[in-house]
Design a protein around this motif. Structure first.
Motif, mmCIF file in Angstrom:
data_model
loop_
_atom_site.group_PDB
_atom_site.id
_atom_site.type_symbol
_atom_site.label_atom_id
_atom_site.label_comp_id
_atom_site.label_asym_id
_atom_site.label_seq_id
_atom_site.Cartn_x
_atom_site.Cartn_y
_atom_site.Cartn_z
ATOM 1 N N UNK A 28 67.328 173.214 51.740
ATOM 2 C CA UNK A 28 66.711 172.384 50.698
ATOM 3 C C UNK A 28 67.741 171.717 49.794
ATOM 4 N N UNK A 29 68.662 172.493 49.211
ATOM 5 C CA UNK A 29 69.585 171.934 48.221
ATOM 6 C C UNK A 29 70.543 170.911 48.835
ATOM 7 N N UNK A 30 71.231 171.209 49.961
ATOM 8 C CA UNK A 30 72.083 170.176 50.572
ATOM 9 C C UNK A 30 71.299 168.920 50.958
ATOM 10 N N UNK A 31 70.066 169.102 51.452
ATOM 11 C CA UNK A 31 69.252 167.949 51.829
ATOM 12 C C UNK A 31 68.877 167.116 50.604
ATOM 13 N N UNK A 32 68.606 167.785 49.489
ATOM 14 C CA UNK A 32 68.296 167.069 48.248
ATOM 15 C C UNK A 32 69.501 166.262 47.773
ATOM 16 N N UNK A 33 70.682 166.835 47.864
ATOM 17 C CA UNK A 33 71.910 166.129 47.482
ATOM 18 C C UNK A 33 72.122 164.903 48.367
ATOM 19 N N UNK A 34 71.866 165.049 49.657
ATOM 20 C CA UNK A 34 72.030 163.917 50.575
ATOM 21 C C UNK A 34 71.025 162.807 50.266
ATOM 22 N N UNK A 35 69.805 163.172 49.927
ATOM 23 C CA UNK A 35 68.804 162.163 49.597
ATOM 24 C C UNK A 35 69.189 161.399 48.333
ATOM 25 N N UNK A 36 69.657 162.110 47.313
ATOM 26 C CA UNK A 36 70.124 161.446 46.090
ATOM 27 C C UNK A 36 71.296 160.520 46.404
ATOM 28 N N UNK A 37 72.203 160.974 47.274
ATOM 29 C CA UNK A 37 73.349 160.152 47.665
ATOM 30 C C UNK A 37 72.931 158.905 48.433
ATOM 31 N N UNK A 38 71.900 159.041 49.278
ATOM 32 C CA UNK A 38 71.402 157.890 50.034
ATOM 33 C C UNK A 38 70.902 156.794 49.102
ATOM 34 N N UNK A 39 70.128 157.177 48.087
ATOM 35 C CA UNK A 39 69.597 156.164 47.175
ATOM 36 C C UNK A 39 70.662 155.644 46.216
ATOM 37 N N UNK A 40 71.692 156.422 45.970
ATOM 38 C CA UNK A 40 72.836 155.895 45.233
ATOM 39 C C UNK A 40 73.456 154.733 46.000
ATOM 40 N N UNK A 41 73.721 154.921 47.285
ATOM 41 C CA UNK A 41 74.311 153.864 48.105
ATOM 42 C C UNK A 41 73.377 152.666 48.205
ATOM 43 N N UNK A 42 72.093 152.920 48.329
ATOM 44 C CA UNK A 42 71.129 151.839 48.483
ATOM 45 C C UNK A 42 71.086 150.955 47.233
ATOM 46 N N UNK A 43 71.079 151.564 46.051
ATOM 47 C CA UNK A 43 71.022 150.773 44.823
ATOM 48 C C UNK A 43 72.355 150.091 44.532
ATOM 49 N N UNK A 44 73.467 150.667 44.981
ATOM 50 C CA UNK A 44 74.763 149.995 44.837
ATOM 51 C C UNK A 44 74.779 148.711 45.663
ATOM 52 N N UNK A 45 74.049 148.708 46.796
ATOM 53 C CA UNK A 45 73.972 147.502 47.628
ATOM 54 C C UNK A 45 73.202 146.383 46.942
ATOM 55 N N UNK A 46 72.327 146.726 45.987
ATOM 56 C CA UNK A 46 71.611 145.696 45.249
ATOM 57 C C UNK A 46 70.120 145.927 45.220
ATOM 58 N N UNK A 47 69.461 145.384 44.182
ATOM 59 C CA UNK A 47 68.038 145.653 43.976
ATOM 60 C C UNK A 47 67.162 145.007 45.040
ATOM 61 N N UNK A 48 67.574 143.856 45.581
ATOM 62 C CA UNK A 48 66.746 143.197 46.592
ATOM 63 C C UNK A 48 66.649 144.043 47.850
ATOM 64 N N UNK A 49 67.794 144.610 48.259
ATOM 65 C CA UNK A 49 67.794 145.472 49.435
ATOM 66 C C UNK A 49 66.970 146.725 49.168
ATOM 67 N N UNK A 50 67.058 147.249 47.944
ATOM 68 C CA UNK A 50 66.267 148.428 47.577
ATOM 69 C C UNK A 50 64.775 148.110 47.642
ATOM 70 N N UNK A 51 64.404 146.906 47.227
ATOM 71 C CA UNK A 51 62.999 146.524 47.181
ATOM 72 C C UNK A 51 62.369 146.500 48.567
ATOM 73 N N UNK A 52 63.130 146.124 49.589
ATOM 74 C CA UNK A 52 62.604 146.097 50.952
ATOM 75 C C UNK A 52 62.159 147.501 51.366
ATOM 76 N N UNK A 53 63.004 148.488 51.082
ATOM 77 C CA UNK A 53 62.666 149.879 51.396
ATOM 78 C C UNK A 53 61.468 150.330 50.568
#
Length: 578
Positions: A118-143
């Protein structure tokens, strides 16, 4: 974040809608736990309170369409310190939302993949959305759009299957549940059920925190769409759960009520679909937290409440240092609690409901201090009063349910406010350290001299930032308010007072006399009176900001009237201070 491409209605609704609609996964069980068979009534009352807030948010953000939510309205109607309190509450709410949503998503995934850590998977999920929002809000909006549409489809399918189940199996369970005795009186049950169910509208404030990224007219539609989703699905799903499941079973499956409802009414395939949907939409709520907190913290940084290095952007226009900092804060909370996220619920509850209360108070302040400011929607005094009363009642109810919530909340809130207070009182802190260094000079002259030089350099850099106030010939009383506001809220000793003249017009002597009087009264501020030929508007602000190297949010105006030809958002962050 890039403001070039504006979000359309579906994209903006999806970003904030994933957060608020994820409540459908747990709010029915919460309401049933306290209100029993009358939970759907409590949820309808929540929908009514949210309807009132549609007009409150519409008026406030329509009049001041800038990122920041409750922080923004308090900044433009009261002091920066009051605004900072609302900002801290909002950041804490986002932080708790991100960690709880990510963890709950992984718990749902664990029901499908039992070996998932659970905990490592939660960290990975938070990291995934960190990368996604760094790419920009438009790309985030598609997801976000994909997640939101999947969620609406899954909930609609669950409703349809459950209705068919009831049609074919009868209403015996509903009748048995309806005659079950309540643990308390009906009034108390409804009140506690309402208080717990108010957590189901968290996310409603998110749209206000990235309003500048939305196309014109979209914000009002996001409020309407979010209200429709929670007002339809939350009471309906609670009623269907009461109709199809014994109340004892509801209590046994609090964390995964909808997947259990799906399994009972449709079979394992529907339970699996609901679990997959839960993982997706709870992940969407994590995305909402990253997007919302980025807009808020950028605004706070522009106003010098947070360190200026947060303004650094990548090629896509994302403030990556803000996003990374928020990610690290979320990780720290996750690790400190070791995955036991119950205590975070206290932070989440009080922070979110307090932000809603601040928005209602901000609406009152907007009416009293900015009555002439144009606004597309108007919320009546009774509307705002009832909404504020509803939120305060829910806040009291939640503290009554879990008194330890307040203690846990203060353990997070006080350190956050200490950090922000230190930023707001940097001048006083620097002067205190400078005085201590001078006193220490007898014992260690060299260290003391270096310390004094460094502090004086910091103070010079802090104070040399110039501010601007545009005046149309305000009287001495208004100008005195301007000077008092700058002294109280800003670390500076330089202020330009600018008046614009029409062709052939000369500067008013009375105004110059008033400014000279105030310049002597406020010795700590050097006032520069400037007259310019031109027309006040976005183009002039752009030009002066570049020529004078003064950020637009360090430019002030009085509250414009209903004939003002521009929206406040078109002025690039110019602040209203009188």
């Amino acid at each position: 974040m890039s403001h070039e491409k504006k979000l359309n209605e579906l994209e903006a609704t999806s970003i904030c809608g994933n957060d608020i609609s994820s409540s459908c996964l747990y709010v029915s069980a919460l309401a049933i736990a306290y209100a029993g068979q009358y939970a759907w009534v409590a949820l309808l009352v929540v929908g009514a309170v949210l309807y009132l807030f549609r007009r409150i948010y519409g008026e406030v953000v329509g009049a001041l369409p800038l990122n920041g939510g409750a922080y923004n309205v308090l900044l433009n109607t009261t002091s920066k310190r009051n605004a900072a309190v609302a900002a801290c509450l909002t950041i804490l709410s986002y932080m708790a939302t991100a960690v709880i949503s990510a963890s709950e998503a992984m718990h749902y995934l664990h029901t499908l993949w039992h070996g998932l850590p659970i905990i490592p998977a939660t960290m990975l999920l938070l990291g995934f959305f960190l990368l996604l929002t760094i790419l920009g809000i438009s790309e985030s909006a598609v997801v976000a759009v994909a997640i939101f549409l999947l969620h609406l489809f899954s909930l609609t399918l669950l409703v349809g299957v459950t209705v068919w189940y009831l049609f074919t199996h009868g209403t015996d369970t509903l009748l048995a549940n309806w005659h079950m005795p309540l643990k308390t009186s009906l009034t108390t049950a409804l009140f506690l059920g309402f208080s717990a169910a108010m957590l189901g509208i968290s996310g409603f404030e998110s749209s206000a925190n990235f309003v500048e990224e939305q196309a014109r007219g979209v914000f009002q539609k996001t409020l309407r769409n979010m209200w429709v989703v929670v007002t339809v699905f939350n009471p309906l799903l609670a009623f269907l759960a009461i109709a199809a499941l014994p109340l004892v079973e509801v209590g046994q499956h609090t964390e995964t009520l909808l997947s259990h409802l799906g399994k009972t009414t449709g079979g394992p395939w529907l339970a699996t679909l609901i679990s997959v949907d839960a993982v997706a939409v709870l992940s969407g709520a994590v995305l909402t937290s990253f997007v919302g907190v980025s807009g808020l913290m950028k605004r706070m940084t522009l106003d010098r409440i947070l360190p200026q290095f947060f303004l650094k952007e990548n090629k896509r226009g994302s403030n990556y240092l803000i996003l990374i900092t928020f990610f690290l804060l979320c990780l720290s909370v996750l690790l400190i609690t070791n995955g036991e996220l119950g205590p975070l619920a206290g932070v989440y509850t009080i922070s979110f409901l307090s932000v809603m209360a601040f928005f209602a108070l901000g609406n009152f302040l907007l009416k009293s201090k900015r009555p002439k400011l144009p606004r597309p929607v108007y919320a009546g005094i009774l509307t705002v009063s009832l909404a504020l009363l509803g939120v305060l009642a829910a806040l009291y109810g939640n503290i009554r349910i879990r008194p330890d919530y307040l203690i846990v909340f203060l353990q997070y809130f006080i350190p956050a406010m200490l950090i922000v207070s230190a930023m707001l009182n940097r001048t006083a802190i620097f002067n205190l350290v400078l005085h201590a260094a001078e006193s220490f000079a007898k014992h260690s002259p060299r260290v003391s001299v270096l310390t004094q030089l460094n502090i004086r350099r910091q103070l010079r850099e802090l104070h040399r930032q110039e501010f601007v106030f545009f005046t149309k010939g305000d009287n001495v009383s208004n100008l005195n308010k301007v000077m008092a506001y700058v002294v109280e809220n800003e670390s500076t000793n330089r202020l330009k007072i600018v008046t614009l003249l029409k062709e052939g017009e000369v500067y008013p002597e009375d105004l110059l006399t008033d400014i000279r009087v105030l310049d002597r009264a406020y010795e700590q501020i050097e006032v520069d009176f400037v007259t310019l030929d031109g027309h006040f508007g976005p183009e002039l602000i752009d030009r002066l900001s570049k020529e004078w190297n003064i950020p637009k949010n360090f430019m002030f105006i009085g509250s414009p009237g209903d004939r003002f030809p521009y929206q406040i958002s078109e002025l690039g962050g110019v602040r209203l201070i009188i």
